[in-house]
Design a protein around this motif. Structure first.
Motif, PDB file in Angstrom:
ATOM      1  N   LYS A 159      66.789  56.979  36.811  1.00 20.00           N
ATOM      2  CA  LYS A 159      65.570  56.273  37.212  1.00 20.00           C
ATOM      3  C   LYS A 159      65.291  56.561  38.679  1.00 20.00           C
ATOM      4  O   LYS A 159      66.218  56.643  39.497  1.00 20.00           O
ATOM      5  CB  LYS A 159      65.723  54.761  37.019  1.00 20.00           C
ATOM      6  N   LEU A 160      64.012  56.717  39.015  1.00 19.05           N
ATOM      7  CA  LEU A 160      63.574  56.886  40.401  1.00 19.05           C
ATOM      8  C   LEU A 160      62.635  55.730  40.748  1.00 19.05           C
ATOM      9  O   LEU A 160      61.650  55.493  40.043  1.00 19.05           O
ATOM     10  CB  LEU A 160      62.840  58.212  40.580  1.00 19.05           C
ATOM     11  N   ILE A 161      62.944  55.017  41.833  1.00 20.54           N
ATOM     12  CA  ILE A 161      62.148  53.837  42.210  1.00 20.54           C
ATOM     13  C   ILE A 161      61.860  53.886  43.711  1.00 20.54           C
ATOM     14  O   ILE A 161      62.782  53.796  44.533  1.00 20.54           O
ATOM     15  CB  ILE A 161      62.890  52.524  41.881  1.00 20.54           C
ATOM     16  N   PRO A 162      60.588  54.030  44.110  1.00 18.46           N
ATOM     17  CA  PRO A 162      60.280  53.911  45.539  1.00 18.46           C
ATOM     18  C   PRO A 162      60.267  52.435  45.955  1.00 18.46           C
ATOM     19  O   PRO A 162      59.478  51.645  45.438  1.00 18.46           O
ATOM     20  CB  PRO A 162      58.883  54.531  45.649  1.00 18.46           C
ATOM     21  N   ILE A 163      61.153  52.064  46.874  1.00 19.57           N
ATOM     22  CA  ILE A 163      61.186  50.704  47.417  1.00 19.57           C
ATOM     23  C   ILE A 163      60.175  50.590  48.561  1.00 19.57           C
ATOM     24  O   ILE A 163      59.646  49.533  48.855  1.00 19.57           O
ATOM     25  CB  ILE A 163      62.600  50.348  47.915  1.00 19.57           C
ATOM     26  N   VAL A 197      55.665  54.874  49.989  1.00 18.96           N
ATOM     27  CA  VAL A 197      54.587  55.471  49.199  1.00 18.96           C
ATOM     28  C   VAL A 197      53.307  54.681  49.453  1.00 18.96           C
ATOM     29  O   VAL A 197      53.328  53.458  49.573  1.00 18.96           O
ATOM     30  CB  VAL A 197      54.919  55.493  47.690  1.00 18.96           C
ATOM     31  N   ARG A 198      52.200  55.424  49.566  1.00 19.17           N
ATOM     32  CA  ARG A 198      50.897  54.855  49.891  1.00 19.17           C
ATOM     33  C   ARG A 198      50.927  54.096  51.219  1.00 19.17           C
ATOM     34  O   ARG A 198      50.206  53.121  51.423  1.00 19.17           O
ATOM     35  CB  ARG A 198      50.391  53.954  48.761  1.00 19.17           C
ATOM     36  N   GLU A 199      51.769  54.559  52.129  1.00 18.05           N
ATOM     37  CA  GLU A 199      51.889  53.990  53.467  1.00 18.05           C
ATOM     38  C   GLU A 199      52.631  55.001  54.339  1.00 18.05           C
ATOM     39  O   GLU A 199      53.330  55.879  53.833  1.00 18.05           O
ATOM     40  CB  GLU A 199      52.664  52.673  53.437  1.00 18.05           C
ATOM     41  N   SER A 200      52.466  54.861  55.646  1.00 18.10           N
ATOM     42  CA  SER A 200      53.214  55.714  56.568  1.00 18.10           C
ATOM     43  C   SER A 200      54.484  54.993  56.975  1.00 18.10           C
ATOM     44  O   SER A 200      54.446  53.817  57.328  1.00 18.10           O
ATOM     45  CB  SER A 200      52.361  56.017  57.810  1.00 18.10           C
ATOM     46  N   ALA A 201      55.604  55.686  56.927  1.00 14.40           N
ATOM     47  CA  ALA A 201      56.919  55.162  57.319  1.00 14.40           C
ATOM     48  C   ALA A 201      57.490  54.223  56.265  1.00 14.40           C
ATOM     49  O   ALA A 201      57.073  54.236  55.118  1.00 14.40           O
ATOM     50  CB  ALA A 201      56.845  54.482  58.688  1.00 14.40           C
ATOM     51  N   LYS A 202      58.528  53.448  56.663  1.00 16.49           N
ATOM     52  CA  LYS A 202      59.228  52.500  55.779  1.00 16.49           C
ATOM     53  C   LYS A 202      59.815  53.207  54.567  1.00 16.49           C
ATOM     54  O   LYS A 202      59.758  52.717  53.443  1.00 16.49           O
ATOM     55  CB  LYS A 202      58.292  51.352  55.370  1.00 16.49           C
ATOM     56  N   ASN A 203      60.425  54.361  54.790  1.00 15.57           N
ATOM     57  CA  ASN A 203      60.957  55.154  53.678  1.00 15.57           C
ATOM     58  C   ASN A 203      62.218  54.524  53.094  1.00 15.57           C
ATOM     59  O   ASN A 203      63.163  54.206  53.815  1.00 15.57           O
ATOM     60  CB  ASN A 203      61.278  56.575  54.157  1.00 15.57           C
ATOM     61  N   PRO A 259      55.011  63.150  45.351  1.00 18.10           N
ATOM     62  CA  PRO A 259      54.621  63.038  46.760  1.00 18.10           C
ATOM     63  C   PRO A 259      54.994  61.661  47.312  1.00 18.10           C
ATOM     64  O   PRO A 259      54.773  60.638  46.663  1.00 18.10           O
ATOM     65  CB  PRO A 259      53.101  63.225  46.723  1.00 18.10           C
ATOM     66  N   ILE A 260      55.548  61.646  48.507  1.00 16.14           N
ATOM     67  CA  ILE A 260      55.937  60.397  49.169  1.00 16.14           C
ATOM     68  C   ILE A 260      55.553  60.494  50.643  1.00 16.14           C
ATOM     69  O   ILE A 260      54.934  61.470  51.072  1.00 16.14           O
ATOM     70  CB  ILE A 260      57.459  60.143  49.040  1.00 16.14           C
ATOM     71  N   GLN A 261      55.901  59.467  51.417  1.00 19.01           N
ATOM     72  CA  GLN A 261      55.727  59.475  52.865  1.00 19.01           C
ATOM     73  C   GLN A 261      54.285  59.752  53.284  1.00 19.01           C
ATOM     74  O   GLN A 261      53.983  60.773  53.889  1.00 19.01           O
ATOM     75  CB  GLN A 261      56.662  60.499  53.521  1.00 19.01           C
ATOM     76  N   GLY A 262      53.400  58.823  52.992  1.00 19.46           N
ATOM     77  CA  GLY A 262      52.019  58.966  53.424  1.00 19.46           C
ATOM     78  C   GLY A 262      51.104  58.049  52.647  1.00 19.46           C
ATOM     79  O   GLY A 262      51.458  57.568  51.573  1.00 19.46           O
ATOM     80  N   LEU A 295      53.000  57.557  42.988  1.00 17.91           N
ATOM     81  CA  LEU A 295      53.591  56.254  42.685  1.00 17.91           C
ATOM     82  C   LEU A 295      53.179  55.171  43.670  1.00 17.91           C
ATOM     83  O   LEU A 295      52.787  55.447  44.800  1.00 17.91           O
ATOM     84  CB  LEU A 295      55.117  56.375  42.682  1.00 17.91           C
ATOM     85  N   ARG A 296      53.305  53.936  43.203  1.00 23.45           N
ATOM     86  CA  ARG A 296      53.236  52.751  44.053  1.00 23.45           C
ATOM     87  C   ARG A 296      54.649  52.218  44.265  1.00 23.45           C
ATOM     88  O   ARG A 296      55.560  52.568  43.533  1.00 23.45           O
ATOM     89  CB  ARG A 296      52.392  51.644  43.395  1.00 23.45           C
ATOM     90  N   LYS A 297      54.797  51.327  45.257  1.00 25.66           N
ATOM     91  CA  LYS A 297      56.088  50.654  45.406  1.00 25.66           C
ATOM     92  C   LYS A 297      56.400  49.898  44.117  1.00 25.66           C
ATOM     93  O   LYS A 297      55.546  49.185  43.587  1.00 25.66           O
ATOM     94  CB  LYS A 297      56.038  49.660  46.568  1.00 25.66           C
ATOM     95  N   GLY A 298      57.608  50.065  43.630  1.00 24.84           N
ATOM     96  CA  GLY A 298      58.027  49.350  42.431  1.00 24.84           C
ATOM     97  C   GLY A 298      57.763  50.081  41.136  1.00 24.84           C
ATOM     98  O   GLY A 298      58.233  49.643  40.081  1.00 24.84           O
TER      99      GLY A 298
END
Length: 575
Positions: free
Chosen positions: A5-9, A12-18, A385-388, A413-416
């Motif tokens: 499973k891959l989950i962006p915490i 994504v859809r934001e700058s920073a907070k990776n 795509p992430i980070q942005g 993706l969105r967070k979650g």
């Protein structure tokens, strides 16, 4: 077949907070643990960190945190994370050193020492999963990408990267290693999107150094350089240019000194001359054409400091005619308004402004061609795509389609959101709820949407206070309502509005006193609703309305008077 499973915490859809969770069977691998700084409407918020709720529920499954580099967007939330999770942290020598600076102020973490140093040659076997790394080029030494190898293929996280054929040894990308990873089989690529919208190639660092050096050589007066403290590459260029042009450098800010002295101690940053750095208090001993003042900070902080210098409110430096302010860090799109405002303030002080990004297309992040080269080297089956912000992730997705990645194999993706590998396919699964955790001073997570809404109302429309004293036993108003306002209206020119507001409060209070079933909560809400309706009708604004009701109980025995204050301001609702 491994269960993946891959989950962006965050990130994504934001700058920073990776922060990205990769689950392989029963284990969770955390990739980066970053924060972000509020850009437009901070409303008292210092920083924003990822929401750890899901990880809290699965704390026993977390294997460790794997860091790509030493910037705040990758390591900034680590102190908050380690307060809750006692797990090992993996990173390069410099990344760990900078992470330790971040956690040393937390008393709870003084005994934490579960750091593990890695480099591009490190391979860690966790049984059904192997973690390895590869060198990338970024604005800080020892920047790494991460490979999570499973029996179904590798998940590759680029971290922050770009390609620069002229990069020095500490910043060079290992192209042969990338080709090996691609040949071994990449299931999914988590790819940096920060600069994906930029259609032009970014210049190499040699050109940037030439611009910095020329600026130092042909300027007669004092130079104030704005640079983020952790941009070690740019700091090195400033040191080199200063030494080559017979200038001394003074640092401002505690953060700058800690980061820079840590990098010097680890030999990741070099002083071309032993006496190049001088204390800020001694810089005026040198002629102005021998001075460089390095103003650093986090995110937009150098700009805030420059504004203070321009209006003579900085504790150590004031700008004057003949100064050159050189902004050497490329800001995010969200900071453009602040940059323009800062330039205007500096020019008013009589100084000149120069920026790298106005003269050169510079960035520490991958251009379109860089993104596509990374994809062609790794040959991923899926691209994430992430980070942005969304438009940047979308531009990265377009890069992936252009090199032949099918549209259905690209996920924005969105967070979650959860991607799950099932029946030889990576597909969306049931998501989880993930928000943001807001940091205000020492408060962690105690600021929610309701508090932010109230702060926004106070900032935009002010507060409107109605004070009245009653005798509930006699069902009468003892002191007529008194109205005061802060940040809403100018009382002296709004007498009619004040008088009508006092009349509204008087009527509402008396009606509630006459009611046999008197209720404090109903009285408070009644005052708010009626005043809010009237004030918006008159002003088209919604101030925060604060009724303060004081109750007086008069007892004639021994002519004594007992006064009881009952402040009925509505307590903050909990989310």
């Amino acid at each position: 077949m491994a269960k993946i499973k891959l989950i962006p915490i965050g990130g994504v859809r934001e700058s920073a907070k990776n922060m990205y969770a990769v689950e392989v069977n029963d284990d969770i691998y955390i990739l980066d643990c970053g924060l972000k700084y509020p850009e437009n409407e901070p409303l008292g918020i210092d920083t924003v960190i990822p929401d750890f709720s899901y990880l809290r529920e699965n704390a026993g499954r977390i294997v460790g945190v794997f860091l790509t580099h030493g910037h705040a967007d990758a390591i900034g939330a680590l102190p908050y994370f380690l307060d809750e999770f006692n797990v090992p942290v993996f990173g390069t020598e410099l990344t760990i050193a900078l992470a330790k600076i971040g956690i040393k102020a937390d008393k709870k973490l003084r005994n934490y020492d579960d750091f593990h140093q890695v480099d591009e040659r490190t391979e860690i076997d966790f049984g059904d999963t192997t973690i390895s790394f590869f060198r990338t080029t970024h604005s800080i030494p020892e920047s790494l990408g991460i490979v999570v190898k499973t029996e179904n293929g590798s998940i590759v996280y680029t971290g922050d990267f770009r390609f620069d054929q002229t990069a020095e040894s500490n910043y060079q990308t290992d192209f042969s290693r990338l080709a090996e990873i691609g040949k071994d089989g990449v299931l999914a690529l988590l790819s940096d999107s920060t600069n994906a919208e930029n259609p032009k190639e970014t210049v190499d660092e040699k050109e940037i150094y030439d611009l910095v050096s020329d600026s130092f050589e042909y300027r007669n007066g004092r130079i104030i350089v704005a640079c983020v403290a952790s941009n070690i590459l740019r700091v090195q260029q400033i040191f080199n240019a200063a030494a080559n042009n017979e200038r001394k450098v003074a640092l401002t800010g505690h953060d700058a000194e800690e980061v820079i002295h840590t990098a010097l101690k680890l030999n990741k940053l070099q002083l071309p001359e032993d006496d190049l750095l001088v204390p800020l208090k001694d810089i005026d001993k040198y002629a102005e054409d021998q001075q460089v003042i390095l103003e650093t900070g986090r995110s937009g902080e150098p700009l805030k400091s420059l504004q203070k210098m321009a209006v003579h409110r900085h504790q150590a430096v004031s700008l004057h005619e003949g100064d050159l302010v050189f902004i050497t860090t490329t800001p995010s799109h969200a900071m453009e308004t602040m940059v323009a405002r800062t330039k205007d303030t500096i020019y008013r002080a009589g100084a000149d402004v120069k920026t790298i990004f106005d003269e050169l297309n510079s960035s520490g992040h991958a251009s379109r061609n860089d993104l596509q080269l990374m994809m062609n080297l790794l040959k991923p089956r899926y691209v994430i795509p992430i980070q942005g912000e969304y438009r940047l992730m979308s531009a990265n997705a377009a890069c992936a389609r252009a090199v032949g990645i099918p549209k259905e194999n690209i996920f924005l993706l969105r967070k979650g959101d959860v991607l799950e590998y099932d029946h030889d396919k990576l597909l969306p699964a049931a998501g989880i709820e993930i928000g943001d955790t807001l940091i205000d001073g020492s408060g962690v997570g105690d600021i929610g949407n309701i508090v932010l809404r109230d702060r926004r109302s106070l900032a935009e429309d002010g507060v409107f206070i109605a004070v009245v004293t009653i005798d509930r036993r006699k069902k009468k108003i003892i002191d007529e309502p008194k109205i005061t306002s802060k940040g809403f209206i100018y009382l002296k020119t709004s007498q009619d509005l004040i008088a009508e507001s006092e009349a509204i409060v008087t009527k509402i209070v008396q009606n509630n006193l006459d009611n046999k079933e008197f209720d404090w909560g109903h009285l408070k809400q009644d005052i708010r609703e009626h005043l809010n309706h009237y004030l918006y009708e008159q002003t088209k604004r919604h101030p925060v309305i604060l009724p303060i009701i004081m109750e007086t109980n008069q007892h004639h025995r021994r002519s004594s008077k007992k006064t009881v204050l009952n402040k009925v301001a509505k307590p903050a609702e909990k989310e």
